[in-house]
Design a protein around this motif. Structure first.
Motif, PDB file in Angstrom:
ATOM      1  N   ILE A  83      -0.288  -4.142  -3.622  1.00  0.00           N
ATOM      2  CA  ILE A  83       0.060  -3.310  -4.767  1.00  0.00           C
ATOM      3  C   ILE A  83      -1.036  -3.452  -5.811  1.00  0.00           C
ATOM      4  CG2 ILE A  83       1.487  -5.164  -5.783  1.00  0.00           C
ATOM      5  CD1 ILE A  83       3.331  -2.884  -6.852  1.00  0.00           C
ATOM      6  N   THR A  84      -1.460  -2.325  -6.366  1.00  0.00           N
ATOM      7  CA  THR A  84      -2.470  -2.356  -7.417  1.00  0.00           C
ATOM      8  C   THR A  84      -1.802  -2.652  -8.758  1.00  0.00           C
ATOM      9  OG1 THR A  84      -2.257  -0.015  -7.977  1.00  0.00           O
ATOM     10  CG2 THR A  84      -3.769  -0.576  -6.187  1.00  0.00           C
ATOM     11  N   ARG A  85      -2.620  -2.895  -9.741  1.00  0.00           N
ATOM     12  CA  ARG A  85      -2.088  -3.147 -11.078  1.00  0.00           C
ATOM     13  C   ARG A  85      -1.283  -1.942 -11.579  1.00  0.00           C
ATOM     14  NH1 ARG A  85      -2.915  -6.900 -14.937  1.00  0.00           N
ATOM     15  NH2 ARG A  85      -2.536  -6.249 -17.089  1.00  0.00           N
ATOM     16  N   GLY A  86      -1.693  -0.756 -11.166  1.00  0.00           N
ATOM     17  CA  GLY A  86      -0.999   0.447 -11.589  1.00  0.00           C
ATOM     18  C   GLY A  86       0.224   0.792 -10.753  1.00  0.00           C
ATOM     19  N   GLY A  87       0.452   0.010  -9.675  1.00  0.00           N
ATOM     20  CA  GLY A  87       1.671   0.204  -8.902  1.00  0.00           C
ATOM     21  C   GLY A  87       1.513   0.956  -7.594  1.00  0.00           C
ATOM     22  N   SER A  88       0.301   1.304  -7.223  1.00  0.00           N
ATOM     23  CA  SER A  88       0.102   1.961  -5.930  1.00  0.00           C
ATOM     24  C   SER A  88       0.253   0.931  -4.816  1.00  0.00           C
ATOM     25  CB  SER A  88      -1.289   2.590  -5.872  1.00  0.00           C
ATOM     26  OG  SER A  88      -1.411   3.611  -6.836  1.00  0.00           O
ATOM     27  N   THR A  89       0.934   1.345  -3.758  1.00  0.00           N
ATOM     28  CA  THR A  89       1.275   0.398  -2.699  1.00  0.00           C
ATOM     29  C   THR A  89       0.723   0.829  -1.337  1.00  0.00           C
ATOM     30  OG1 THR A  89       3.385   1.516  -2.314  1.00  0.00           O
ATOM     31  CG2 THR A  89       3.392  -0.336  -3.851  1.00  0.00           C
ATOM     32  N   VAL A  90       0.509  -0.177  -0.507  1.00  0.00           N
ATOM     33  CA  VAL A  90       0.123   0.026   0.894  1.00  0.00           C
ATOM     34  C   VAL A  90       0.977  -0.917   1.722  1.00  0.00           C
ATOM     35  CG1 VAL A  90      -1.699  -0.240   2.604  1.00  0.00           C
ATOM     36  CG2 VAL A  90      -2.244   0.705   0.355  1.00  0.00           C
ATOM     37  N   TYR A  91       1.502  -0.406   2.828  1.00  0.00           N
ATOM     38  CA  TYR A  91       2.339  -1.226   3.709  1.00  0.00           C
ATOM     39  C   TYR A  91       1.805  -1.197   5.135  1.00  0.00           C
ATOM     40  CZ  TYR A  91       5.942  -1.108   0.066  1.00  0.00           C
ATOM     41  OH  TYR A  91       6.646  -1.241  -1.108  1.00  0.00           O
ATOM     42  N   ALA A  92       1.999  -2.305   5.840  1.00  0.00           N
ATOM     43  CA  ALA A  92       1.781  -2.294   7.278  1.00  0.00           C
ATOM     44  C   ALA A  92       2.808  -1.355   7.893  1.00  0.00           C
ATOM     45  CB  ALA A  92       1.946  -3.701   7.840  1.00  0.00           C
ATOM     46  N   ASP A  93       2.412  -0.650   8.938  1.00  0.00           N
ATOM     47  CA  ASP A  93       3.328   0.300   9.567  1.00  0.00           C
ATOM     48  C   ASP A  93       4.629  -0.365  10.008  1.00  0.00           C
ATOM     49  OD1 ASP A  93       0.772   2.311  11.251  1.00  0.00           O
ATOM     50  OD2 ASP A  93       1.574   2.388   9.204  1.00  0.00           O
ATOM     51  N   SER A  94       4.519  -1.603  10.446  1.00  0.00           N
ATOM     52  CA  SER A  94       5.685  -2.290  11.009  1.00  0.00           C
ATOM     53  C   SER A  94       6.762  -2.603   9.969  1.00  0.00           C
ATOM     54  CB  SER A  94       5.243  -3.591  11.685  1.00  0.00           C
ATOM     55  OG  SER A  94       4.639  -4.454  10.733  1.00  0.00           O
TER      56      SER A  94
ATOM     57  N   LEU B   6      -7.489 -14.067 -17.039  1.00  0.00           N
ATOM     58  CA  LEU B   6      -7.916 -12.958 -17.885  1.00  0.00           C
ATOM     59  C   LEU B   6      -7.225 -11.673 -17.433  1.00  0.00           C
ATOM     60  CD1 LEU B   6     -11.754 -13.736 -17.994  1.00  0.00           C
ATOM     61  CD2 LEU B   6     -10.026 -14.296 -19.727  1.00  0.00           C
ATOM     62  N   ARG B   7      -7.203 -11.473 -16.135  1.00  0.00           N
ATOM     63  CA  ARG B   7      -6.637 -10.231 -15.599  1.00  0.00           C
ATOM     64  C   ARG B   7      -6.300 -10.434 -14.125  1.00  0.00           C
ATOM     65  NH1 ARG B   7      -6.743  -4.809 -17.145  1.00  0.00           N
ATOM     66  NH2 ARG B   7      -6.688  -3.273 -15.449  1.00  0.00           N
ATOM     67  N   VAL B   8      -5.171  -9.867 -13.726  1.00  0.00           N
ATOM     68  CA  VAL B   8      -4.777  -9.864 -12.321  1.00  0.00           C
ATOM     69  C   VAL B   8      -4.807  -8.428 -11.830  1.00  0.00           C
ATOM     70  CG1 VAL B   8      -3.005 -10.453 -10.637  1.00  0.00           C
ATOM     71  CG2 VAL B   8      -3.300 -11.880 -12.681  1.00  0.00           C
ATOM     72  N   ASN B   9      -5.609  -8.164 -10.856  1.00  0.00           N
ATOM     73  CA  ASN B   9      -5.695  -6.810 -10.308  1.00  0.00           C
ATOM     74  C   ASN B   9      -4.803  -6.694  -9.065  1.00  0.00           C
ATOM     75  OD1 ASN B   9      -7.366  -5.575 -12.290  1.00  0.00           O
ATOM     76  ND2 ASN B   9      -9.089  -6.724 -11.476  1.00  0.00           N
ATOM     77  N   ASP B  10      -5.365  -6.328  -7.928  1.00  0.00           N
ATOM     78  CA  ASP B  10      -4.545  -6.140  -6.738  1.00  0.00           C
ATOM     79  C   ASP B  10      -3.832  -7.435  -6.350  1.00  0.00           C
ATOM     80  OD1 ASP B  10      -6.601  -3.783  -4.799  1.00  0.00           O
ATOM     81  OD2 ASP B  10      -5.682  -3.677  -6.792  1.00  0.00           O
ATOM     82  N   MET B  11      -2.592  -7.279  -5.920  1.00  0.00           N
ATOM     83  CA  MET B  11      -1.804  -8.401  -5.406  1.00  0.00           C
ATOM     84  C   MET B  11      -1.227  -7.989  -4.053  1.00  0.00           C
ATOM     85  SD  MET B  11       0.192  -9.659  -8.856  1.00  0.00           S
ATOM     86  CE  MET B  11       0.286 -11.401  -8.406  1.00  0.00           C
ATOM     87  N   GLY B  12      -0.956  -8.960  -3.221  1.00  0.00           N
ATOM     88  CA  GLY B  12      -0.437  -8.594  -1.906  1.00  0.00           C
ATOM     89  C   GLY B  12       0.195  -9.744  -1.167  1.00  0.00           C
ATOM     90  N   TRP B  13       0.833  -9.384  -0.080  1.00  0.00           N
ATOM     91  CA  TRP B  13       1.475 -10.352   0.813  1.00  0.00           C
ATOM     92  C   TRP B  13       0.884 -10.222   2.209  1.00  0.00           C
ATOM     93  CZ3 TRP B  13       4.654 -14.097  -0.846  1.00  0.00           C
ATOM     94  CH2 TRP B  13       5.243 -13.947  -2.100  1.00  0.00           C
ATOM     95  N   TYR B  14       0.656 -11.359   2.805  1.00  0.00           N
ATOM     96  CA  TYR B  14       0.163 -11.450   4.171  1.00  0.00           C
ATOM     97  C   TYR B  14       1.052 -12.434   4.909  1.00  0.00           C
ATOM     98  CZ  TYR B  14      -3.999  -9.178   2.344  1.00  0.00           C
ATOM     99  OH  TYR B  14      -4.864  -8.288   1.760  1.00  0.00           O
ATOM    100  N   ARG B  15       1.050 -12.364   6.221  1.00  0.00           N
ATOM    101  CA  ARG B  15       1.845 -13.322   6.983  1.00  0.00           C
ATOM    102  C   ARG B  15       1.078 -13.772   8.208  1.00  0.00           C
ATOM    103  NH1 ARG B  15       6.461  -8.980   8.824  1.00  0.00           N
ATOM    104  NH2 ARG B  15       5.208  -7.852  10.378  1.00  0.00           N
ATOM    105  N   GLN B  16       1.434 -14.953   8.659  1.00  0.00           N
ATOM    106  CA  GLN B  16       0.805 -15.519   9.850  1.00  0.00           C
ATOM    107  C   GLN B  16       1.885 -16.109  10.731  1.00  0.00           C
ATOM    108  OE1 GLN B  16      -2.390 -18.256   9.056  1.00  0.00           O
ATOM    109  NE2 GLN B  16      -3.228 -17.976  11.106  1.00  0.00           N
ATOM    110  N   ALA B  17       2.076 -15.493  11.888  1.00  0.00           N
ATOM    111  CA  ALA B  17       3.030 -15.995  12.858  1.00  0.00           C
ATOM    112  C   ALA B  17       2.375 -17.118  13.669  1.00  0.00           C
ATOM    113  CB  ALA B  17       3.475 -14.876  13.786  1.00  0.00           C
ATOM    114  N   PRO B  18       3.170 -17.985  14.241  1.00  0.00           N
ATOM    115  CA  PRO B  18       2.615 -19.078  15.049  1.00  0.00           C
ATOM    116  C   PRO B  18       1.686 -18.564  16.143  1.00  0.00           C
ATOM    117  CG  PRO B  18       4.954 -19.423  14.684  1.00  0.00           C
ATOM    118  CD  PRO B  18       4.643 -18.066  14.159  1.00  0.00           C
TER     119      PRO B  18
END
Length: 115
Positions: A51-62, A29-41
């Motif tokens: 990223i929000t549906r409207g395009g606002s972004t948040v990044y890890a400092d690294s 029906l609708r996709v709102n916030d989307m994001g990427w996560y990672r898991q190291a061994p």
């Protein structure tokens, strides 16, 4: 059923680039916030970028200044452009999206950065 499918992972040398994609499919029906996560061994899963549906972004400092998250709402797809990759960024990269009424996770795509 809703599915998230990631692609674009692989083996790259330190300093190289990769572009990940994640497509949401199914009864959407609708996709709102989307994001990427990672898991190291041996480590916990961590936020990379959202990223929000409207395009606002948040990044890890690294990853600020090296990674760029973007999305195509018409295609229910989120992307992660990763530049200047480092060996310590090796791991499984997961896509997460708030689809309809809850969070969904993809199965992950392996990213290996050789030093």
């Amino acid at each position: 059923q809703v599915q998230l499918v990631e692609s674009g992972g692989g083996l790259v040398q330190s300093g190289g680039s990769l572009r990940l994609s994640c497509v949401a499919s199914g009864s959407i029906l609708r996709v709102n916030d989307m994001g990427w996560y990672r898991q190291a061994p041996g480590k916990q899963r961590e936020l990379v970028a959202t990223i929000t549906r409207g395009g606002s972004t948040v990044y890890a400092d690294s990853v600020k200044g090296r990674f760029t998250i973007s999305r195509d709402n018409a295609k229910n797809t989120v992307y992660l452009q990763m530049n200047s990759l480092k060996a310590e960024e090796t791991g499984v990269y997961y896509c997460k999206a708030f689809v309809n009424f809850g969070d969904r996770w993809g199965q992950g795509t392996q990213v290996t950065v050789s030093s």
